[in-house]
Design a protein around this motif. Sequence first.
Motif, short mmCIF file in Angstrom:
data_model
loop_
_atom_site.label_atom_id
_atom_site.label_comp_id
_atom_site.label_asym_id
_atom_site.label_seq_id
_atom_site.Cartn_x
_atom_site.Cartn_y
_atom_site.Cartn_z
N HIS A 1 -2.79 -6.17 11.68
CA HIS A 1 -1.78 -7.22 11.66
C HIS A 1 -1.99 -8.22 10.52
CE1 HIS A 1 -4.49 -10.26 13.37
NE2 HIS A 1 -4.85 -9.35 14.28
N ASP A 2 -3.18 -8.18 9.87
CA ASP A 2 -3.45 -9.05 8.73
C ASP A 2 -2.89 -8.47 7.43
OD1 ASP A 2 -5.02 -10.91 10.23
OD2 ASP A 2 -6.70 -9.49 10.14
N LEU A 3 -2.53 -7.19 7.44
CA LEU A 3 -2.14 -6.50 6.22
C LEU A 3 -0.71 -6.85 5.81
CD1 LEU A 3 -3.61 -2.96 6.99
CD2 LEU A 3 -4.74 -4.93 5.93
N THR A 4 -0.42 -6.62 4.54
CA THR A 4 0.93 -6.78 4.00
C THR A 4 1.46 -5.41 3.61
OG1 THR A 4 0.00 -7.14 1.79
CG2 THR A 4 0.45 -9.09 3.14
N ALA A 5 2.76 -5.30 3.45
CA ALA A 5 3.35 -4.01 3.10
C ALA A 5 2.93 -3.56 1.71
CB ALA A 5 4.88 -4.08 3.20
N ASP A 6 2.76 -4.50 0.81
CA ASP A 6 2.35 -4.21 -0.57
C ASP A 6 0.94 -4.74 -0.79
OD1 ASP A 6 2.01 -4.64 -3.53
OD2 ASP A 6 4.05 -3.82 -3.56
N PRO A 7 0.04 -3.94 -1.34
CA PRO A 7 -1.35 -4.39 -1.50
C PRO A 7 -1.50 -5.61 -2.41
CG PRO A 7 -0.99 -2.35 -2.70
CD PRO A 7 0.21 -2.56 -1.85
N LEU A 8 -0.60 -5.78 -3.37
CA LEU A 8 -0.73 -6.93 -4.26
C LEU A 8 -0.51 -8.25 -3.53
CD1 LEU A 8 0.76 -5.84 -7.70
CD2 LEU A 8 -1.61 -6.36 -7.14
N ASP A 9 0.27 -8.23 -2.45
CA ASP A 9 0.46 -9.45 -1.68
C ASP A 9 -0.82 -9.84 -0.95
OD1 ASP A 9 3.14 -9.76 -2.43
OD2 ASP A 9 3.81 -8.41 -0.84
N TRP B 1 -7.63 -6.05 -31.65
CA TRP B 1 -7.77 -6.74 -30.35
C TRP B 1 -6.48 -6.56 -29.57
CZ3 TRP B 1 -6.08 -10.78 -27.20
CH2 TRP B 1 -7.02 -11.28 -26.28
N GLY B 2 -6.60 -6.21 -28.27
CA GLY B 2 -5.40 -5.97 -27.48
C GLY B 2 -5.67 -6.05 -25.99
N GLY B 3 -4.78 -5.48 -25.23
CA GLY B 3 -4.91 -5.55 -23.79
C GLY B 3 -4.41 -4.30 -23.11
N TYR B 4 -4.70 -4.22 -21.79
CA TYR B 4 -4.31 -3.06 -20.99
C TYR B 4 -3.71 -3.54 -19.68
CZ TYR B 4 -7.04 -0.22 -24.20
OH TYR B 4 -7.52 0.40 -25.32
N ARG B 5 -2.74 -2.78 -19.23
CA ARG B 5 -2.20 -2.98 -17.89
C ARG B 5 -2.57 -1.75 -17.06
NH1 ARG B 5 2.39 -4.28 -19.10
NH2 ARG B 5 2.42 -6.49 -18.46
N VAL B 6 -3.20 -1.98 -15.92
CA VAL B 6 -3.60 -0.88 -15.04
C VAL B 6 -2.56 -0.76 -13.93
CG1 VAL B 6 -5.38 0.04 -13.53
CG2 VAL B 6 -6.04 -1.28 -15.56
N SER B 7 -1.78 0.30 -13.97
CA SER B 7 -0.82 0.56 -12.90
C SER B 7 -1.57 1.17 -11.72
CB SER B 7 0.29 1.50 -13.39
OG SER B 7 -0.25 2.71 -13.86
N ILE B 8 -1.31 0.67 -10.53
CA ILE B 8 -2.12 0.98 -9.36
C ILE B 8 -1.48 2.08 -8.52
CG2 ILE B 8 -3.13 0.03 -7.24
CD1 ILE B 8 -4.25 -1.03 -9.95
N HIS B 9 -2.31 3.07 -8.12
CA HIS B 9 -1.83 4.08 -7.17
C HIS B 9 -2.65 4.09 -5.88
CE1 HIS B 9 -5.10 6.79 -8.25
NE2 HIS B 9 -4.77 6.70 -9.52
N SER B 10 -3.74 3.29 -5.85
CA SER B 10 -4.55 3.19 -4.65
C SER B 10 -5.27 1.85 -4.63
CB SER B 10 -5.58 4.33 -4.59
OG SER B 10 -6.45 4.19 -3.49
N ALA B 11 -5.37 1.25 -3.44
CA ALA B 11 -6.08 -0.03 -3.29
C ALA B 11 -6.84 -0.02 -1.98
CB ALA B 11 -5.11 -1.20 -3.33
N GLU B 12 -8.09 -0.46 -2.02
CA GLU B 12 -8.89 -0.53 -0.80
C GLU B 12 -9.41 -1.95 -0.59
OE1 GLU B 12 -13.13 0.94 1.04
OE2 GLU B 12 -12.05 2.37 -0.23
N PHE B 13 -9.24 -2.45 0.65
CA PHE B 13 -9.72 -3.77 1.02
C PHE B 13 -10.88 -3.61 2.01
CE2 PHE B 13 -5.50 -4.29 -0.54
CZ PHE B 13 -5.48 -5.53 -1.15
N TRP B 14 -11.99 -4.27 1.70
CA TRP B 14 -13.22 -4.17 2.49
C TRP B 14 -13.61 -5.56 2.95
CZ3 TRP B 14 -18.09 -6.23 2.45
CH2 TRP B 14 -19.13 -5.51 3.05
N GLN B 15 -13.78 -5.69 4.26
CA GLN B 15 -14.25 -6.94 4.85
C GLN B 15 -15.50 -6.66 5.66
OE1 GLN B 15 -12.67 -10.48 5.06
NE2 GLN B 15 -14.89 -10.61 5.42
N ILE C 1 -7.15 1.36 3.28
CA ILE C 1 -6.76 1.90 1.99
C ILE C 1 -5.25 2.05 1.92
CG2 ILE C 1 -7.07 4.32 2.73
CD1 ILE C 1 -8.02 4.88 -0.18
N TYR C 2 -4.69 1.58 0.82
CA TYR C 2 -3.28 1.74 0.50
C TYR C 2 -3.16 2.87 -0.53
CZ TYR C 2 -2.15 -3.02 2.28
OH TYR C 2 -1.97 -4.16 3.04
N GLN C 3 -2.26 3.80 -0.31
CA GLN C 3 -2.00 4.86 -1.27
C GLN C 3 -0.50 4.97 -1.49
OE1 GLN C 3 -4.47 7.79 0.97
NE2 GLN C 3 -5.43 8.16 -1.03
#
Length: 217
Positions: free
Chosen positions: A24-32, A177-191, A202-204
Motif C-alpha cells: 500500500h506504500d507503493l505508487t503505480a510508477d516507480p519514479l513517483d 563533455w556531455g551527458g546521458y539519459r538512462v531510460s528505465i525498464h526495471s526498478a527495485e526498492f529495498w527497505q 521490483i517494478y518491471q
Amino acid sequence: MTDKNEFDVADLRREYTRGGLRRHDLTADPLDLFERWLKQACEAQLADPTAMCVATVDETGQPFQRIVLLKHYDRQGLVFYTNLGSRKALQIAHNPKVSLLFPWHMLDRQVSFLGEAERLSTFEVMKYFNSRPKDSQIGAWVSQQSSRISARGILESKFLELKEKFRQGDVPLPSFWGGYRVSIHSAEFWQGGEHRLHDRFIYQREGDAWKIDRLAP
C-alpha cells in the motif's frame, strides 16, 4: 586469510529498524516512489543524497562501478554528466545497458534501476553546463578523465592556466563533455527489516504500464 593482524569483519552487523515497505506504500510508477524517497533523503540531510553508483561493462564482460551525481530525472529517465572520453563513456558506447544504485544507508534504503543510456543533445548539455559554477566549468576542461597522469600538480597547473584564460569571458562547452539519459525498464526498492526480513519490491515495464512484484529478501 589467516593473518593475525587481519581486521575481522564477520561480526560487524546491526538490525535494520527504520521502517518497512508494504504494497500500500507503493505508487503505480516507480519514479513517483523514487521522488518520495529522494525528498525524504534530502529532508534527513543525508550527505550527497543524489549520489548514485553507475555500473557499466567493458568489451570483455568486466563490470566497473563508480559514483556520479544525478542531475535530472523525469519520465524519460535519469540524467548524469561526464567526460565523453572517460572509461564509463567508452563502455556505454560499446554496451549502453547500465545499472544505477542509490545507497541511502542512513535510512536503511536502496533503490536500483536497470536501463539503457543514450547521449543527451548538445542543447541539453549546453543548458546544464552554463548553469554550473565557473570553476566547475573550468574543471571539465582540465581533466581528460580516466587518462593516466604522473602527478596532481599537472591538474592544478592546468586549472590555474585555464582560470586565467577564461577570467573575463564565458567558459565554452568542451566538445568532449556531455551527458546521458538512462531510460528505465526495471526498478527495485529495498527497505531494511528486522531479522534480515527486508522488504523488496521490483517494478518491471510491460508496455506502457509497470508490473510490481515482491521479492524475498
